[in-house]
Every structure is written in structure tokens, then in C-alpha cells.
Motif scaffolding. Structure first.
Motif, mmCIF file in Angstrom:
data_model
loop_
_atom_site.group_PDB
_atom_site.id
_atom_site.type_symbol
_atom_site.label_atom_id
_atom_site.label_comp_id
_atom_site.label_asym_id
_atom_site.label_seq_id
_atom_site.Cartn_x
_atom_site.Cartn_y
_atom_site.Cartn_z
ATOM 1 N N HIS A 55 28.702 15.619 -2.857
ATOM 2 C CA HIS A 55 27.544 15.928 -3.719
ATOM 3 C C HIS A 55 28.064 16.763 -4.889
ATOM 4 O O HIS A 55 28.687 17.797 -4.686
ATOM 5 C CB HIS A 55 26.530 16.704 -2.862
ATOM 6 C CG HIS A 55 25.366 17.285 -3.590
ATOM 7 N ND1 HIS A 55 24.214 16.576 -3.863
ATOM 8 C CD2 HIS A 55 25.155 18.537 -4.083
ATOM 9 C CE1 HIS A 55 23.356 17.358 -4.484
ATOM 10 N NE2 HIS A 55 23.895 18.566 -4.628
ATOM 11 N N HIS A 57 27.892 18.792 -8.587
ATOM 12 C CA HIS A 57 27.281 19.507 -9.717
ATOM 13 C C HIS A 57 28.375 19.693 -10.759
ATOM 14 O O HIS A 57 29.532 19.959 -10.404
ATOM 15 C CB HIS A 57 26.792 20.894 -9.308
ATOM 16 C CG HIS A 57 25.532 20.886 -8.498
ATOM 17 N ND1 HIS A 57 24.322 21.308 -8.998
ATOM 18 C CD2 HIS A 57 25.302 20.515 -7.216
ATOM 19 C CE1 HIS A 57 23.400 21.196 -8.061
ATOM 20 N NE2 HIS A 57 23.964 20.715 -6.959
ATOM 21 N N SER A 90 24.123 15.426 -8.414
ATOM 22 C CA SER A 90 22.902 16.229 -8.347
ATOM 23 C C SER A 90 22.050 15.963 -9.571
ATOM 24 O O SER A 90 22.529 16.080 -10.700
ATOM 25 C CB SER A 90 23.250 17.712 -8.314
ATOM 26 O OG SER A 90 22.078 18.473 -8.544
ATOM 27 N N GLY A 92 19.363 17.830 -9.493
ATOM 28 C CA GLY A 92 18.707 19.142 -9.456
ATOM 29 C C GLY A 92 19.234 20.002 -10.588
ATOM 30 O O GLY A 92 18.528 20.841 -11.142
ATOM 31 N N SER A 114 20.827 13.052 -5.921
ATOM 32 C CA SER A 114 19.764 13.813 -5.256
ATOM 33 C C SER A 114 18.446 13.590 -5.989
ATOM 34 O O SER A 114 18.417 13.419 -7.210
ATOM 35 C CB SER A 114 20.109 15.300 -5.212
ATOM 36 O OG SER A 114 20.233 15.816 -6.518
ATOM 37 N N ASN A 116 14.915 15.580 -5.847
ATOM 38 C CA ASN A 116 14.181 16.721 -5.283
ATOM 39 C C ASN A 116 12.702 16.375 -5.250
ATOM 40 O O ASN A 116 12.118 16.013 -6.267
ATOM 41 C CB ASN A 116 14.477 17.960 -6.125
ATOM 42 C CG ASN A 116 15.912 18.416 -5.938
ATOM 43 O OD1 ASN A 116 16.224 19.163 -5.026
ATOM 44 N ND2 ASN A 116 16.808 17.922 -6.789
ATOM 45 N N GLU A 156 15.689 15.157 -1.276
ATOM 46 C CA GLU A 156 15.837 16.524 -0.756
ATOM 47 C C GLU A 156 14.435 17.072 -0.475
ATOM 48 O O GLU A 156 13.595 17.177 -1.364
ATOM 49 C CB GLU A 156 16.613 17.387 -1.752
ATOM 50 C CG GLU A 156 18.005 16.814 -1.988
ATOM 51 C CD GLU A 156 19.096 17.865 -2.186
ATOM 52 O OE1 GLU A 156 18.808 19.061 -2.207
ATOM 53 O OE2 GLU A 156 20.272 17.443 -2.318
ATOM 54 N N TYR A 158 12.094 20.029 1.107
ATOM 55 C CA TYR A 158 12.124 21.482 1.348
ATOM 56 C C TYR A 158 10.970 21.950 2.235
ATOM 57 O O TYR A 158 10.984 23.086 2.720
ATOM 58 C CB TYR A 158 12.067 22.240 0.018
ATOM 59 C CG TYR A 158 13.245 21.969 -0.902
ATOM 60 C CD1 TYR A 158 13.337 20.784 -1.643
ATOM 61 C CD2 TYR A 158 14.265 22.890 -1.039
ATOM 62 C CE1 TYR A 158 14.407 20.540 -2.495
ATOM 63 C CE2 TYR A 158 15.339 22.657 -1.897
ATOM 64 C CZ TYR A 158 15.394 21.472 -2.617
ATOM 65 O OH TYR A 158 16.467 21.231 -3.456
ATOM 66 N N ARG A 237 25.237 18.048 6.276
ATOM 67 C CA ARG A 237 25.836 18.466 4.994
ATOM 68 C C ARG A 237 26.375 19.885 5.156
ATOM 69 O O ARG A 237 25.690 20.755 5.694
ATOM 70 C CB ARG A 237 24.777 18.419 3.891
ATOM 71 C CG ARG A 237 25.223 19.064 2.587
ATOM 72 C CD ARG A 237 24.311 18.681 1.431
ATOM 73 N NE ARG A 237 24.010 19.810 0.577
ATOM 74 C CZ ARG A 237 23.353 19.736 -0.567
ATOM 75 N NH1 ARG A 237 22.914 18.564 -1.007
ATOM 76 N NH2 ARG A 237 23.093 20.816 -1.272
ATOM 77 N N GLU A 241 28.112 25.082 -1.665
ATOM 78 C CA GLU A 241 26.823 25.100 -2.388
ATOM 79 C C GLU A 241 25.744 25.764 -1.549
ATOM 80 O O GLU A 241 24.913 26.502 -2.068
ATOM 81 C CB GLU A 241 26.400 23.675 -2.752
ATOM 82 C CG GLU A 241 24.943 23.598 -3.222
ATOM 83 C CD GLU A 241 24.549 22.316 -3.908
ATOM 84 O OE1 GLU A 241 25.426 21.506 -4.255
ATOM 85 O OE2 GLU A 241 23.346 22.115 -4.117
ATOM 86 N N ASP A 242 25.760 25.477 -0.254
ATOM 87 C CA ASP A 242 24.689 25.963 0.625
ATOM 88 C C ASP A 242 25.103 27.172 1.452
ATOM 89 O O ASP A 242 24.253 27.812 2.075
ATOM 90 C CB ASP A 242 24.250 24.827 1.575
ATOM 91 C CG ASP A 242 23.784 23.592 0.828
ATOM 92 O OD1 ASP A 242 23.183 23.741 -0.246
ATOM 93 O OD2 ASP A 242 24.022 22.469 1.314
HETATM 94 N N1 KMH Z 1 21.364 23.489 -2.732
HETATM 95 C C1 KMH Z 1 20.400 22.573 -2.165
HETATM 96 C C2 KMH Z 1 19.572 23.267 -1.144
HETATM 97 C C3 KMH Z 1 20.202 19.313 -5.971
HETATM 98 O O1 KMH Z 1 21.353 19.489 -6.246
HETATM 99 O O2 KMH Z 1 19.524 18.368 -6.382
HETATM 100 C C4 KMH Z 1 19.590 21.954 -3.214
HETATM 101 C C5 KMH Z 1 20.257 20.839 -3.978
HETATM 102 C C6 KMH Z 1 19.464 20.331 -5.113
HETATM 103 O O3 KMH Z 1 21.293 20.335 -3.623
#
Ligand code: KMH
Ligand code: ZN
Length: 292
Positions: A55, A57, A90, A92, A114, A116, A156, A158, A237, A241-242
């Protein structure tokens, strides 16, 4: 209410690594990869440990979140030179990016991206008080754009209400089965359900048919919820990042270290990680038109 989600083939798991994110940086953990070469090398290390999906970014040269498709393209090329990981970008993005900038990565031809599934309000960190906007209209537009590029959405989720948004997309014919759903637990400061195992079971009760699920436990919950996910027939996952820690008070040395631990535990449970090509087949990914 019934449990109809797609279970992974017996004793298999797809491991995704989320390496960089939008909210962590090298000050928090020097191992967070930010530039294309670092991201690609870290991805390759994770591939060697058993990850099938990465994933992504992107950051600019100053480490600021970027939606620039040229940077995404550079990252993709560098990863594809080294291995055949599934590339999931991503959309996001980060709190500094517009909706338009968040979808630009699709022009770099990832295989997945991703999606969201609702709006969140950030309550901590530099972006506290800002909204992570994903209106129903935005979500539909993102899904249409992903379909245009042949990209499989990784939804994703939540909180439970976001599964309703998914059902709306299905009813409008905007999603192609099998669906790929990531269930997020432990980010209550940003609107996600708390990391309570019963919430994971609750999510599963409301998943639509034809959905594979993946679990994201945030912070210290990454390992435990990954294990629960595998036992329940889901995917996992991991990554900085998390979660920037290996254990309490000890920063993770690398993304690969977090992948390697999950793979070790999986094997102790008799579960084997899927290769990228096995995961491509299961998820029904389309071949990428983009060539290096
Ligand atoms: N960090 C994740 C909980 C995205 O990149 O689109 C949220 C995420 C969102 O991964
Ligand atoms: Zn992300």
C-alpha cells in the motif's frame, strides 16, 4: 443477519504492508520510507519476507504528502524492477491534498487503490480539527474513476455505517466482485471503531456476500488483530503506516520486521502467505496496461 463473507482458501493469507502512510514520519520512526528508492527497497524486503501487496503513499522531496502521479509512477517502476508485488495506491492521500489530487495516483496505474468509505474528523496530531472528507458523491466518483482505470478498490471501513455505503455502491453496479474490504479497528481518535474483538465479529456479520476481508489493527493492536483475522479466514495488513512499534517502548526496525513477525506467527498457526500472483487470482485483478 448472517455471516457470508468469502473466507480465504484454507490455511492461506494475503499479507499487505502499508509502509509510509500520511501521518507518520522519520522523526517518529527513522525507518519510515518516504522517497521512491527507500519505498522500493523496503517493499522488496517485505516481499522477501512474504508480503503480497504493498500500500503506497507518496511524499515530495521534503517529505510532504503528495498526489503527484509522476512520483507514484517512479515508485511503481522501482518496485516493479525488483519484484511482482501487487501495488495498491492510497487515495486517502493526506490532509494537505484535495479530492482531485487524491485520485491522481490512478494515472500511474496501480492494480488496487484504497477507497475510504466515509468522512472522518481528525482529533489528534498536526491535522487535528480537520475533516477527512469522503462524501457519498466523492466515494462514487472515486469508484467510477477506479473502474475507468481497471483498478480494484480496497474499501477502507472505519465503522459499521460505512458497510452501508458499500452496499449502496454495489446496488449502483459500481463494484465488481469479489470485493476487497479492510476493517479498521483501534483508530477511535479518527472515527474508527475501538480495537475490541467483538467489533471485528460485528463487522463480519454485516459484510456483503463476495467480500474478502483484511484487518487493520492500529498501533499495539496490529499483531493481535492480524492473528484474529487469520483465524476468522481473513487477510492481514501490517506496517509502519498503522504501527511504528515492534513492542511497547521499542520502535520497529523496518516494515520487513513487522511482515516477518506476522509470517512467523501465521506459520505457527499452519497458515501460509499467498504469493502476489496467487493473491491476484483470488482478488480477480486486471492486468496492468502500464509497462516500465
Ligand atoms: N492508515 C489507515 C488506517 C488511505 O491511505 O487511503 C488509513 C489509510 C487510508 O490507509
Ligand atoms: Zn494509507
Amino acid at each position: 443477519m448472517s455471516i457470508n463473507y468469502l473466507r480465504m482458501p484454507e490455511n492461506r493469507v494475503v499479507i499487505t504492508v502499508a509502509q509510509t502512510g500520511a501521518l507518520v514520519n522519520k522523526q517518529m520512526n527513522p525507518a519510515v520510507p518516504e522517497q521512491p528508492d527507500e519505498i522500493a527497497q523496503s517493499a522488496y524486503d517485505c516481499y522477501n519476507e512474504g508480503a503480497a501487496v504493498v500500500h503506497i503513499h507518496a511524499r515530495d522531496k521534503n517529505g510532504i504528502n503528495s498526489g503527484d502521479p509522476a512520483i507514484f509512477k517512479e515508485i511503481h517502476e522501482k518496485i516493479r524492477e525488483k519484484c511482482n508485488l501487487i501495488i495498491q495506491d492510497s487515495t486517502g492521500g493526506g490532509s494537505n491534498l484535495s479530492i482531485e489530487q487524491r485520485t491522481s495516483c490512478l494515472e500511474a496505474y496501480p492494480e488496487m487503490a484504497s477507497l475510504n468509505m466515509g468522512t472522518l474528523v481528525r482529533t489528534m496530531g498536526a491535522a487535528a480539527g480537520t475533516t477527512f472528507m469522503n462524501s457519498r458523491m466523492d466515494i462514487e466518483n472515486f469508484a467510477k474513476r477506479m473502474n475507468h482505470f481497471g483498478v480494484k478498490p480496497e474499501m477502507e471501513i472505519y465503522n459499521i455505517a460505512m458497510l452501508q455505503e458499500m452496499k449502496i455502491l454495489i446496488s449502483k453496479g459500481l463494484l465488481i466482485p469479489p470485493y476487497n474490504v479492510s476493517l479498521i479497528l483501534g483508530m477511535s481518535y479518527q472515527g474508527a471503531l475501538e480495537a475490541d474483538p467483538l467489533f471485528l465479529v460485528n463487522y463480519l456479520q454485516y459484510l456483503p456476500d463476495n467480500a474478502y476481508f483484511n484487518t487493520l489493527g492500529i498501533g499495539k493492536y496490529q499483531l493481535g488483530f492480524g492473528i484474529m483475522s487469520m483465524i476468522l479466514g481473513g487477510n492481514v495488513r501490517v506496517g509502519l503506516e498503522d504501527n511504528i512499534f515492534y513492542r511497547k517502548g521499542e520502535l520497529a526496525k523496518s516494515n520487513a520486521q513487522l511482515v516477518a513477525r506476522m509470517v512467523r506467527v501465521a506459520r505457527e498457526l499452519g497458515i501460509e502467505p499467498c504469493t502476489p500472483d496467487e493473491a491476484r487470482k483470488l482478488f480477480g485483478l486486471k492486468p496492468v496496461p502500464y509497462k516500465n
